[in-house]
Design a protein around this motif. Structure first.
Motif, PDB file in Angstrom:
ATOM      1  N   VAL A 242       1.774 -15.266 -21.108  1.00  0.00           N
ATOM      2  CA  VAL A 242       1.635 -16.223 -20.002  1.00  0.00           C
ATOM      3  C   VAL A 242       1.551 -17.652 -20.536  1.00  0.00           C
ATOM      4  O   VAL A 242       2.238 -18.562 -20.040  1.00  0.00           O
ATOM      5  CB  VAL A 242       0.394 -15.883 -19.149  1.00  0.00           C
ATOM      6  N   LEU A 243       0.720 -17.853 -21.557  1.00  0.00           N
ATOM      7  CA  LEU A 243       0.583 -19.195 -22.129  1.00  0.00           C
ATOM      8  C   LEU A 243       1.897 -19.662 -22.747  1.00  0.00           C
ATOM      9  O   LEU A 243       2.285 -20.843 -22.610  1.00  0.00           O
ATOM     10  CB  LEU A 243      -0.530 -19.199 -23.173  1.00  0.00           C
ATOM     11  N   SER A 244       2.580 -18.760 -23.440  1.00  0.00           N
ATOM     12  CA  SER A 244       3.869 -19.121 -24.033  1.00  0.00           C
ATOM     13  C   SER A 244       4.889 -19.492 -22.965  1.00  0.00           C
ATOM     14  O   SER A 244       5.635 -20.466 -23.107  1.00  0.00           O
ATOM     15  CB  SER A 244       4.392 -17.961 -24.888  1.00  0.00           C
ATOM     16  N   PHE A 245       4.904 -18.734 -21.863  1.00  0.00           N
ATOM     17  CA  PHE A 245       5.840 -19.020 -20.777  1.00  0.00           C
ATOM     18  C   PHE A 245       5.546 -20.385 -20.156  1.00  0.00           C
ATOM     19  O   PHE A 245       6.466 -21.185 -19.912  1.00  0.00           O
ATOM     20  CB  PHE A 245       5.763 -17.918 -19.726  1.00  0.00           C
ATOM     21  N   LEU A 246       4.267 -20.669 -19.897  1.00  0.00           N
ATOM     22  CA  LEU A 246       3.908 -21.945 -19.276  1.00  0.00           C
ATOM     23  C   LEU A 246       4.261 -23.115 -20.180  1.00  0.00           C
ATOM     24  O   LEU A 246       4.713 -24.170 -19.708  1.00  0.00           O
ATOM     25  CB  LEU A 246       2.408 -21.952 -18.945  1.00  0.00           C
TER      26      LEU A 246
ATOM     27  N   PRO B 291      -6.264 -23.682 -10.720  1.00  0.00           N
ATOM     28  CA  PRO B 291      -5.918 -22.742  -9.650  1.00  0.00           C
ATOM     29  C   PRO B 291      -6.782 -21.494  -9.715  1.00  0.00           C
ATOM     30  O   PRO B 291      -7.133 -21.016 -10.794  1.00  0.00           O
ATOM     31  CB  PRO B 291      -4.445 -22.419  -9.923  1.00  0.00           C
ATOM     32  N   ARG B 292      -7.119 -20.993  -8.551  1.00  0.00           N
ATOM     33  CA  ARG B 292      -8.003 -19.829  -8.496  1.00  0.00           C
ATOM     34  C   ARG B 292      -7.271 -18.544  -8.860  1.00  0.00           C
ATOM     35  O   ARG B 292      -7.871 -17.590  -9.332  1.00  0.00           O
ATOM     36  CB  ARG B 292      -8.597 -19.698  -7.092  1.00  0.00           C
ATOM     37  N   ARG B 293      -5.956 -18.500  -8.621  1.00  0.00           N
ATOM     38  CA  ARG B 293      -5.173 -17.295  -8.919  1.00  0.00           C
ATOM     39  C   ARG B 293      -3.897 -17.676  -9.648  1.00  0.00           C
ATOM     40  O   ARG B 293      -3.361 -18.760  -9.466  1.00  0.00           O
ATOM     41  CB  ARG B 293      -4.805 -16.542  -7.638  1.00  0.00           C
ATOM     42  N   LEU B 294      -3.410 -16.734 -10.433  1.00  0.00           N
ATOM     43  CA  LEU B 294      -2.083 -16.828 -11.038  1.00  0.00           C
ATOM     44  C   LEU B 294      -1.353 -15.522 -10.764  1.00  0.00           C
ATOM     45  O   LEU B 294      -1.924 -14.434 -10.936  1.00  0.00           O
ATOM     46  CB  LEU B 294      -2.176 -17.067 -12.551  1.00  0.00           C
ATOM     47  N   TYR B 295      -0.096 -15.636 -10.361  1.00  0.00           N
ATOM     48  CA  TYR B 295       0.745 -14.468 -10.107  1.00  0.00           C
ATOM     49  C   TYR B 295       1.775 -14.371 -11.229  1.00  0.00           C
ATOM     50  O   TYR B 295       2.525 -15.316 -11.484  1.00  0.00           O
ATOM     51  CB  TYR B 295       1.424 -14.589  -8.748  1.00  0.00           C
ATOM     52  N   VAL B 296       1.787 -13.233 -11.901  1.00  0.00           N
ATOM     53  CA  VAL B 296       2.583 -13.055 -13.110  1.00  0.00           C
ATOM     54  C   VAL B 296       3.565 -11.917 -12.917  1.00  0.00           C
ATOM     55  O   VAL B 296       3.165 -10.807 -12.511  1.00  0.00           O
ATOM     56  CB  VAL B 296       1.674 -12.772 -14.333  1.00  0.00           C
ATOM     57  N   PHE B 297       4.844 -12.168 -13.196  1.00  0.00           N
ATOM     58  CA  PHE B 297       5.863 -11.118 -13.226  1.00  0.00           C
ATOM     59  C   PHE B 297       6.090 -10.723 -14.687  1.00  0.00           C
ATOM     60  O   PHE B 297       6.416 -11.576 -15.527  1.00  0.00           O
ATOM     61  CB  PHE B 297       7.169 -11.613 -12.600  1.00  0.00           C
ATOM     62  N   TYR B 298       5.925  -9.441 -14.965  1.00  0.00           N
ATOM     63  CA  TYR B 298       5.939  -8.931 -16.340  1.00  0.00           C
ATOM     64  C   TYR B 298       6.893  -7.753 -16.430  1.00  0.00           C
ATOM     65  O   TYR B 298       6.797  -6.792 -15.645  1.00  0.00           O
ATOM     66  CB  TYR B 298       4.519  -8.508 -16.732  1.00  0.00           C
ATOM     67  N   THR B 299       7.837  -7.813 -17.385  1.00  0.00           N
ATOM     68  CA  THR B 299       8.787  -6.715 -17.574  1.00  0.00           C
ATOM     69  C   THR B 299       8.206  -5.697 -18.552  1.00  0.00           C
ATOM     70  O   THR B 299       7.610  -6.060 -19.578  1.00  0.00           O
ATOM     71  CB  THR B 299      10.121  -7.236 -18.112  1.00  0.00           C
ATOM     72  N   ILE B 300       8.400  -4.416 -18.248  1.00  0.00           N
ATOM     73  CA  ILE B 300       7.777  -3.356 -19.032  1.00  0.00           C
ATOM     74  C   ILE B 300       8.510  -3.136 -20.345  1.00  0.00           C
ATOM     75  O   ILE B 300       7.902  -3.139 -21.417  1.00  0.00           O
ATOM     76  CB  ILE B 300       7.733  -2.054 -18.207  1.00  0.00           C
ATOM     77  N   SER B 301       9.823  -2.931 -20.293  1.00  0.00           N
ATOM     78  CA  SER B 301      10.556  -2.576 -21.507  1.00  0.00           C
ATOM     79  C   SER B 301      10.588  -3.724 -22.507  1.00  0.00           C
ATOM     80  O   SER B 301      10.400  -3.530 -23.704  1.00  0.00           O
ATOM     81  CB  SER B 301      11.978  -2.137 -21.148  1.00  0.00           C
ATOM     82  N   ALA B 302      10.836  -4.955 -22.023  1.00  0.00           N
ATOM     83  CA  ALA B 302      10.919  -6.111 -22.922  1.00  0.00           C
ATOM     84  C   ALA B 302       9.558  -6.715 -23.244  1.00  0.00           C
ATOM     85  O   ALA B 302       9.462  -7.560 -24.145  1.00  0.00           O
ATOM     86  CB  ALA B 302      11.819  -7.186 -22.317  1.00  0.00           C
ATOM     87  N   GLU B 303       8.502  -6.320 -22.524  1.00  0.00           N
ATOM     88  CA  GLU B 303       7.151  -6.857 -22.719  1.00  0.00           C
ATOM     89  C   GLU B 303       7.149  -8.386 -22.640  1.00  0.00           C
ATOM     90  O   GLU B 303       6.544  -9.064 -23.451  1.00  0.00           O
ATOM     91  CB  GLU B 303       6.580  -6.408 -24.062  1.00  0.00           C
ATOM     92  N   GLU B 304       7.824  -8.901 -21.640  1.00  0.00           N
ATOM     93  CA  GLU B 304       7.942 -10.340 -21.486  1.00  0.00           C
ATOM     94  C   GLU B 304       7.443 -10.774 -20.111  1.00  0.00           C
ATOM     95  O   GLU B 304       7.586 -10.045 -19.128  1.00  0.00           O
ATOM     96  CB  GLU B 304       9.396 -10.790 -21.659  1.00  0.00           C
ATOM     97  N   VAL B 305       6.881 -11.977 -20.057  1.00  0.00           N
ATOM     98  CA  VAL B 305       6.520 -12.618 -18.795  1.00  0.00           C
ATOM     99  C   VAL B 305       7.720 -13.428 -18.329  1.00  0.00           C
ATOM    100  O   VAL B 305       8.204 -14.307 -19.052  1.00  0.00           O
ATOM    101  CB  VAL B 305       5.288 -13.517 -18.967  1.00  0.00           C
ATOM    102  N   VAL B 306       8.228 -13.114 -17.147  1.00  0.00           N
ATOM    103  CA  VAL B 306       9.436 -13.772 -16.638  1.00  0.00           C
ATOM    104  C   VAL B 306       9.140 -14.725 -15.487  1.00  0.00           C
ATOM    105  O   VAL B 306      10.058 -15.386 -14.992  1.00  0.00           O
ATOM    106  CB  VAL B 306      10.475 -12.721 -16.199  1.00  0.00           C
ATOM    107  N   GLY B 307       7.904 -14.819 -15.060  1.00  0.00           N
ATOM    108  CA  GLY B 307       7.560 -15.733 -13.979  1.00  0.00           C
ATOM    109  C   GLY B 307       6.061 -15.870 -13.844  1.00  0.00           C
ATOM    110  O   GLY B 307       5.336 -14.875 -13.905  1.00  0.00           O
ATOM    111  N   VAL B 308       5.577 -17.103 -13.688  1.00  0.00           N
ATOM    112  CA  VAL B 308       4.159 -17.383 -13.461  1.00  0.00           C
ATOM    113  C   VAL B 308       4.064 -18.388 -12.319  1.00  0.00           C
ATOM    114  O   VAL B 308       4.686 -19.449 -12.369  1.00  0.00           O
ATOM    115  CB  VAL B 308       3.471 -17.940 -14.723  1.00  0.00           C
ATOM    116  N   TYR B 309       3.281 -18.055 -11.300  1.00  0.00           N
ATOM    117  CA  TYR B 309       3.171 -18.916 -10.126  1.00  0.00           C
ATOM    118  C   TYR B 309       1.701 -19.119  -9.784  1.00  0.00           C
ATOM    119  O   TYR B 309       0.918 -18.162  -9.758  1.00  0.00           O
ATOM    120  CB  TYR B 309       3.872 -18.279  -8.923  1.00  0.00           C
ATOM    121  N   PRO B 310       1.284 -20.357  -9.486  1.00  0.00           N
ATOM    122  CA  PRO B 310      -0.076 -20.589  -8.982  1.00  0.00           C
ATOM    123  C   PRO B 310      -0.198 -20.113  -7.544  1.00  0.00           C
ATOM    124  O   PRO B 310       0.786 -19.788  -6.886  1.00  0.00           O
ATOM    125  CB  PRO B 310      -0.239 -22.107  -9.102  1.00  0.00           C
ATOM    126  N   ASP B 311      -1.424 -20.099  -7.044  1.00  0.00           N
ATOM    127  CA  ASP B 311      -1.640 -19.554  -5.709  1.00  0.00           C
ATOM    128  C   ASP B 311      -1.085 -20.438  -4.602  1.00  0.00           C
ATOM    129  O   ASP B 311      -0.947 -19.976  -3.472  1.00  0.00           O
ATOM    130  CB  ASP B 311      -3.132 -19.282  -5.460  1.00  0.00           C
TER     131      ASP B 311
END
Length: 545
Positions: free
Chosen positions: A293-297, A358-378
């Motif tokens: 998540v930190l790397s993606f941001l 932000p109180r929440r973070l929404y994270v899209f995470y791929t299983i096979s690649a073990e990568e975060v592909v999207g991070v969105y605040p609330d």
């Protein structure tokens, strides 16, 4: 032109004779692609003509807690009062001869609600609808699991209803193992730990095919919150260990695939063997997903942008929030994609956050690649647009008859008002802040009943909803109107039995909808008092406008 207008009116007619003729002729909705028409889609208009218009109140049921119908509608699941056994009732159908004969003998007339003191109809209607004498009873919590109790608000179906996953839990006394703090560096140990056992029940054979034991854990299993299913994959989120256990169900058995969260898949375990040196001051490494998540941001910051310096300051200001946030909800969007919701970790000293993070973070995470592909605040408008565009795919349940996903009142409202909105409008950001928490969606927590499609029927969603959870009782019958003609199609007579009093306990009502037939079971509860009603189709019932 006249012929085309007449054909269009004929196809949109709600006259039952016209509907039968259209079905016989093979006509479908004009403009639809036949290759994409789901199975039995031509029967959708029939739901506006054949509705659960007759209410039989205060019926007698066996001494069980009713849960829900199977996806194919052939069985009704229930739990025993001691929450140790599962009961499986076979559904005979509301149109069977035994039910019709009983209603005819009771002389219900044309009224919408039958509330006579005649005990014959009320005491026997349930056993006419369900084969109670042929019910299958499985004692799940016994022997090694004698201290466990089945959770009444959890059940997940697999293989299109062939199997049902049930959960039982027991209180755990004692401290957590010390090595858990090393194996799970993001451990959220402020939670009360329980021991869980998951039962996989074959509903066709009526046997338990496998069990899964998870001791010393904390899993939100109420309303299926902590468990997500896609195909044969089952994901279980541990709030205590801040990780996700992924299993595959094959031939009635659990097969563990991996644990997602603490470390990468090919990480070489180098945990210390001397656990006595670990104390409250020990700094453990940040978990795998948070690193991603930190790397993606950070990669989202364009170094050539004029605002790069300000964005870097914002990143470092929020670094501590990301480092200490906890995973609260998750769902499998598909076999390769997780949607995770992180929230701020509660602090003992601070009652209010000192920084405007932000109180929440929404994270899209791929299983096979073990990568975060999207991070969105609330407050993300982009996330709101994702919800609007892909809510059918994210709803995690779909009708086996029509192929439709449930239509929520919230989703209908958003599509009507914010379908083409952008971030520049201030009210849209407020809407995103309010409606983004509707995801992740709990697995199979929505009813696929066609009568709950909010784009077809208009009803008061404060008292009844596709979400399978109790709502406050209505003081008046719940009215279902056709959105096209504004005519009243049916009413659910499940009104509160006592006046609303702020000092008295709240009276709640839960509805169990059949997946596709005009049959509803309503359960009213106040304190320890229960009342059960049956709502079904009756040809002689006249719905007042």
């Amino acid at each position: 032109m006249i012929c085309q207008d007449g054909l269009r009116r004929r196809l949109q007619s709600q006259n039952l004779v016209h509907l039968l003729q259209n079905r016989e002729s093979g006509f479908t909705c004009p403009g639809s692609q036949l290759s994409r028409m789901p199975r039995l889609a031509y029967e959708r208009p029939f739901y506006k003509c054949i509705t659960p218009c007759l209410t039989i109140d205060s019926v007698t049921i066996p001494p069980v807690y009713l849960r829900k119908f199977t996806p194919d509608g052939k069985k009704l699941l229930a739990f025993s009062h001691d929450q140790r056994s599962l009961h499986i009732f076979r559904y005979r159908g509301f149109s069977c001869a035994a039910v019709g004969e009983l209603i005819r003998q009771a002389d219900v007339g044309s009224a919408e609600c039958f509330s006579s003191h005649d005990n014959i109809l009320k005491s026997t209607i349930f056993e006419r609808l369900f084969a109670t004498k042929e019910a299958v009873s499985l004692r799940l919590c016994q022997n090694d699991y004698g201290l466990y109790y089945l959770h009444r608000e959890f059940s997940v179906f697999l293989e299109e209803g062939r199997y049902v996953l049930l959960a039982a839990m027991s209180v755990v006394r004692g401290a957590l193992p010390i090595d858990d703090y090393v194996r799970y560096p993001d451990l959220f140990d402020k939670l009360e730990a329980f021991s869980y056992v998951f039962f996989l029940v074959d509903l066709e054979l009526g046997v338990v095919t496998d069990r899964l034991l998870l001791p010393n854990d904390s899993i939100v299993i109420a309303h299926n919150h902590g468990i997500s299913v896609f195909g044969s994959k089952v994901a279980i989120m541990s709030r205590l260990h801040q990780c996700i256990y992924v299993y595959c169900v094959s031939e009635g058995k659990f097969h563990k695939q991996e644990t997602i969260g603490p470390r990468p898949r090919d990480f070489i375990e180098k945990a210390p063997t001397n656990f006595e040196s670990i104390d409250a001051t020990t700094v453990l490494p940040i978990t795998h997903i948070k690193q991603r998540v930190l790397s993606f941001l950070y990669r989202q910051i364009d170094p050539d942008s004029p605002s790069a310096t300000g964005k870097r300051k914002e990143f470092y200001k929020n670094f501590e929030f990301v480092e200490h946030m906890i995973m609260e909800r998750m769902q499998m969007v598909n076999k390769e994609l997780f949607l995770l919701r992180y929230e701020e970790r509660p602090k003992d000293s601070d009652t209010m956050p000192t920084t405007p993070t932000p109180r929440r973070l929404y994270v899209f995470y791929t299983i096979s690649a073990e990568e975060v592909v999207g991070v969105y605040p609330d407050y993300s408008v982009d996330l709101l647009q994702i919800i609007l565009q892909f809510y059918d795919e994210m709803s995690n349940v779909r009708s086996l008859q029509t192929g439709d996903a449930p239509s929520l009142p919230l989703h209908f409202f958003l599509k009507q008002n914010f379908g083409d909105a952008n971030e520049s409008i201030p009210v849209v950001r407020q809407a995103a802040l309010r409606f983004n928490p509707s995801v992740p969606v709990s697995s199979q927590s929505l009813s696929p009943s066609p009568y709950l499609r909010f784009n077809e029927f208009n009803f008061d969603d404060r008292h009844v909803s596709p979400l399978e959870r109790p709502n406050p009782c209505s003081a008046e019958p719940i009215v279902f109107q056709d959105r096209t003609t504004k005519s009243v199609k049916f009413r659910l007579h499940a009104t509160a039995r006592r006046h609303n009093n702020l000092s008295a306990p709240r009276e709640l009502c839960a509805f169990i909808w059949h997946p596709f037939e005009p049959l509803v079971l309503s359960i009213q509860k106040c304190m320890n008092s229960y009342a059960y009603h049956v709502h079904l189709y009756n040809h002689g019932t006249i719905v007042k406008q």
